[in-house]
Design a protein around this motif. Structure first.
Motif, PDB file in Angstrom:
ATOM      1  N   VAL A  98      97.637  27.656  29.442  1.00  0.00           N
ATOM      2  CA  VAL A  98      98.757  28.154  30.257  1.00  0.00           C
ATOM      3  C   VAL A  98      99.830  28.781  29.372  1.00  0.00           C
ATOM      4  O   VAL A  98     100.374  29.847  29.679  1.00  0.00           O
ATOM      5  N   ARG A 101      98.585  32.085  28.359  1.00  0.00           N
ATOM      6  CA  ARG A 101      98.601  33.063  29.453  1.00  0.00           C
ATOM      7  C   ARG A 101     100.006  33.578  29.754  1.00  0.00           C
ATOM      8  O   ARG A 101     100.163  34.692  30.238  1.00  0.00           O
ATOM      9  N   ARG A 102     101.009  32.735  29.499  1.00  0.00           N
ATOM     10  CA  ARG A 102     102.391  33.199  29.657  1.00  0.00           C
ATOM     11  C   ARG A 102     102.724  34.331  28.708  1.00  0.00           C
ATOM     12  O   ARG A 102     103.603  35.135  28.973  1.00  0.00           O
ATOM     13  N   PHE A 106      96.913  41.116  30.073  1.00  0.00           N
ATOM     14  CA  PHE A 106      95.504  41.462  29.886  1.00  0.00           C
ATOM     15  C   PHE A 106      95.074  42.488  30.908  1.00  0.00           C
ATOM     16  O   PHE A 106      95.331  42.341  32.096  1.00  0.00           O
ATOM     17  N   PHE A 125     104.013  41.515  43.040  1.00  0.00           N
ATOM     18  CA  PHE A 125     103.186  40.323  43.192  1.00  0.00           C
ATOM     19  C   PHE A 125     102.762  39.788  41.832  1.00  0.00           C
ATOM     20  O   PHE A 125     102.855  38.586  41.552  1.00  0.00           O
ATOM     21  N   ARG A 126     102.336  40.693  40.958  1.00  0.00           N
ATOM     22  CA  ARG A 126     101.880  40.272  39.631  1.00  0.00           C
ATOM     23  C   ARG A 126     103.043  39.704  38.814  1.00  0.00           C
ATOM     24  O   ARG A 126     102.889  38.725  38.096  1.00  0.00           O
ATOM     25  N   ARG A 128     105.648  38.198  39.950  1.00  0.00           N
ATOM     26  CA  ARG A 128     105.976  36.875  40.479  1.00  0.00           C
ATOM     27  C   ARG A 128     104.941  35.852  40.011  1.00  0.00           C
ATOM     28  O   ARG A 128     105.288  34.726  39.673  1.00  0.00           O
ATOM     29  N   LEU A 129     103.675  36.264  39.987  1.00  0.00           N
ATOM     30  CA  LEU A 129     102.622  35.351  39.522  1.00  0.00           C
ATOM     31  C   LEU A 129     102.845  34.959  38.070  1.00  0.00           C
ATOM     32  O   LEU A 129     102.534  33.853  37.666  1.00  0.00           O
ATOM     33  N   LYS A 130     103.375  35.892  37.311  1.00  0.00           N
ATOM     34  CA  LYS A 130     103.578  35.624  35.894  1.00  0.00           C
ATOM     35  C   LYS A 130     104.890  34.889  35.655  1.00  0.00           C
ATOM     36  O   LYS A 130     105.349  34.807  34.514  1.00  0.00           O
ATOM     37  N   GLY A 131     105.485  34.413  36.731  1.00  0.00           N
ATOM     38  CA  GLY A 131     106.620  33.510  36.592  1.00  0.00           C
ATOM     39  C   GLY A 131     107.981  34.164  36.511  1.00  0.00           C
ATOM     40  O   GLY A 131     108.967  33.510  36.174  1.00  0.00           O
ATOM     41  N   LEU A 132     108.075  35.452  36.813  1.00  0.00           N
ATOM     42  CA  LEU A 132     109.383  36.100  36.789  1.00  0.00           C
ATOM     43  C   LEU A 132     110.132  35.787  38.083  1.00  0.00           C
ATOM     44  O   LEU A 132     109.522  35.680  39.150  1.00  0.00           O
ATOM     45  N   GLY A 133     111.447  35.652  37.966  1.00  0.00           N
ATOM     46  CA  GLY A 133     112.252  35.367  39.148  1.00  0.00           C
ATOM     47  C   GLY A 133     112.342  36.592  40.045  1.00  0.00           C
ATOM     48  O   GLY A 133     111.884  37.670  39.693  1.00  0.00           O
ATOM     49  N   ASP A 173     100.924  46.597  34.921  1.00  0.00           N
ATOM     50  CA  ASP A 173     100.731  45.182  35.211  1.00  0.00           C
ATOM     51  C   ASP A 173     100.683  44.360  33.916  1.00  0.00           C
ATOM     52  O   ASP A 173     101.287  43.298  33.819  1.00  0.00           O
TER      53      ASP A 173
END
Lengths: 343, 250
Positions: A98, A101-102, A106, A125-126, A128-133, A173
């Motif tokens: 994890v 991956r942060r 890729f 969407f991507r 947000r998935l990667k943890g951005l606010g 992305d």
């Protein structure tokens, strides 16, 4: 001794990551050691080791089936290695996936996207998935869309975009969360020359800020974009150096092509006497011209001498070129012996 | 949680922003309404004692919908992502395997419940024309929807599992259809084996989905049945999770 123990205790208490501190000093982004990946019945990657420093753009070169994509998939934590260790930014790709991956962006081979989504919606969407606010993802999406030239098509559905735009969506992305390491698997495949140029420029502009690992089988591309190249063949790294060094390595065996209207036997005689010629080959070209390929000693430049000879004998000189070894030759040379071994 | 919501939103959008989603809703509505029409014509000719909802489940339409619609809903979830390669981009972002499985299943079950909503209209029509409040009370309708939800959950988790193990959508649909039909037929096995086999009958009667659904339709909520459905659903979701994790096994 007691002081050191105390220091460790304090570090343990505050959960300081020693590896991170250590790595800042060493500055290695990717460390691969003895990486092997076996699929049922075949070995895709065979005990390779390499390191990539922070801020480098490294090209992973090799023919199809050399193990480039497998290496990249392991680096991106998508699949585990059979043996060996891989660290990205100091984190193990298997045990701390994890964290890895942060830190990576890729873009897999063939650039898979959701065709039913709109460009902006997909990037959001991507992000947000990667943890951005929420706010941060909006800012970043705007930035990368501008960076990749997607602002005009942000409302379009991805499935209806041209291949070049889709590729840029994939790149955007990979960039959207400002990763330390960007892994791009064949980013320019299937694009037209103009699109390739813009993608290359974009990748070049990432140097310094990000570490980039690109795989490709197109040599000029690697030559243009990369600081360093790893040539892979049959699961092994055969050569790893800067494009310039690789060329210099091969310079000794560069050759000179001459086309002269003269008698073939006379030419052979002349070449045999000429100092600095290691090897020569004379063959008939069209008309009365003879095509000679000369191999000089250690990159010695024979051209002025040949011109003088031609003037002296009154020969008509139609062509006089020195073929610098392109990376293509290096590539062929490096990968060829193994091919023969295999047969 | 934030990532779960993001994933859930995307999955729901994939259902509701595509033609397939509406085709499924239309097909389910068509089948359930047709079942209803058949039911009403038979009711018009002979008197009956059971509730309307119960009568509905004694027709084969409900099971037809359940067995056909759930594979179609779930086939896309994992198989399409794997076939198109987006699974790779998804799993290389910092999302947990559990989040992915949970989001996909939740989206599927929300969509599934939505496909059943048009049937409420049929029930309101009955209420309007019978003038009998006893024909249809909130309890029976609630029980019926609970039954729909629980059986749906079980079949959808089965579908999720099938989708996770299959390389393509069509294979996923077939596998989940076969699994669903086998599960459904298990209940009938109980009736066909001799009564002397005590514990076998008992075990198999746990799987008699048909009888259990009849209970729900009468408004009877049996805890044993609820526990059976919920635990079976979680069992298949757990298997799905293991399949998703398995790509990282050495």
């Amino acid at each position: 001794m007691g002081g050191l123990k105390f220091l460790f205790a304090v570090a343990g208490f505050f959960r300081l990551d020693w590896r991170q501190i250590f790595l800042r000093v060493r500055d290695a982004m990717i460390e691969v050691s003895n990486l092997t990946k076996r699929y049922a019945g075949c070995t895709a990657v065979d005990g390779i080791s390499f390191t990539v420093a922070r801020g480098e753009i490294v090209g992973l070169l090799g023919p199809n089936g050399a193990g480039k994509s497998t290496t990249m998939r392991i680096l991106s934590t998508f699949m585990p290695a059979s043996s060996g260790t891989v660290r990205v930014a100091g984190f193990d790709v298997f045990h701390e996936s994890v964290e890895v991956r942060r830190r990576i962006g890729f873009m897999p081979e063939n650039n898979p996207l959701y065709p039913e989504m709109r460009v902006r919606e997909y990037l959001k969407f991507r992000a947000r998935l990667k943890g951005l606010g929420w706010r941060r993802s909006r800012e970043r999406v705007d930035t990368v869309m501008e960076q990749c030239g997607l602002t005009d098509v942000q409302r379009r559905i991805i499935g209806q975009l041209s291949k070049g735009y889709k590729q840029r969506v994939g790149l955007a992305d990979a960039l959207v969360h400002e990763p330390d390491l960007i892994i791009l698997d064949e980013p320019t495949i299937g694009l037209d020359p103009n699109q390739i140029r813009s993608v290359r420029q974009l990748i070049k502009s990432l140097a310094g800020k990000h570490t980039v690992l690109i795989s490709t089988h197109i040599l000029p591309e690697a030559e243009m974009m990369c600081n360093r190249m790893l040539i892979m063949y049959d699961g092994k790294v055969l050569a790893a150096d800067t494009p310039d060094n690789l060329q210099r390595l091969m310079a000794g065996s560069s050759h000179i092509v001459v086309e002269i209207a003269a008698d073939a036997n006379e030419l052979r005689e002349v070449w045999a006497q000429l100092p600095g010629v290691e090897q020569f080959d004379v063959s008939a070209a069209d008309g009365e011209f003879q095509r000679c390929v000369l191999t000089p000693h250690d990159g010695y430049d024979l051209r002025p001498m040949i011109f003088l000879l031609a003037r002296e004998h009154g020969w008509i000189l139609r062509e006089l070129t020195r073929s610098r070894h392109s990376l293509e030759d290096i590539y062929v040379q490096v990968t060829k012996p193994n091919e023969e071994e295999g047969e | 949680m934030k990532i779960f919501c993001t994933l859930l939103r995307r999955e729901l959008a994939a259902f509701f922003c595509s033609l397939t989603g509406y085709i499924i809703i239309a097909a389910v509505t068509l089948l359930s309404s047709y079942g209803f029409v058949v039911l009403l014509t038979s009711l018009g000719t002979s008197p009956f004692t059971a509730t309307v909802t119960e009568m509905f489940y004694s027709t084969f339409f409900f099971w037809l919908i359940l067995l056909l619609a759930t594979p179609v809903i779930t086939m896309r979830l994992f198989a399409l992502e794997k076939a198109s390669g987006t699974f790779e981009t998804l799993m290389t972002t910092p999302v947990g395997d559990l989040q992915v499985v949970a989001a996909k299943f939740s989206a599927a079950i929300i969509f599934y419940v939505v496909t059943w909503l048009p049937m409420l209209a049929c029930l309101f029509i009955v209420r309007h024309f019978t003038n009998q409040s006893g024909a249809l009370d909130a309890g029976t309708v609630g029980g019926m929807y609970l039954g729909i939800f629980l059986t749906g959950g079980l079949f959808l988790s089965l579908g999720c599992f099938a989708s996770a193990i299959s390389p393509s959508q069509m294979v996923a649909a077939m596998v989940s259809f076969v699994l669903g039909v086998s599960l459904f037929s298990l209940g009938y096995l109980a009736k066909s084996i001799p009564v002397t086999a005590q514990w076998q009958t008992q075990v198999l009667s746990c799987f008699s989905l048909f009888d259990q659904m009849n209970d729900f339709a009468r408004g009877v909520v049996d805890t044993r049945t609820v526990v059976f459905y919920v635990s079976a659903t979680f069992f298949f979701l757990f298997l799905t999770l293991r399949v998703v994790e398995s790509r990282r096994w050495k």
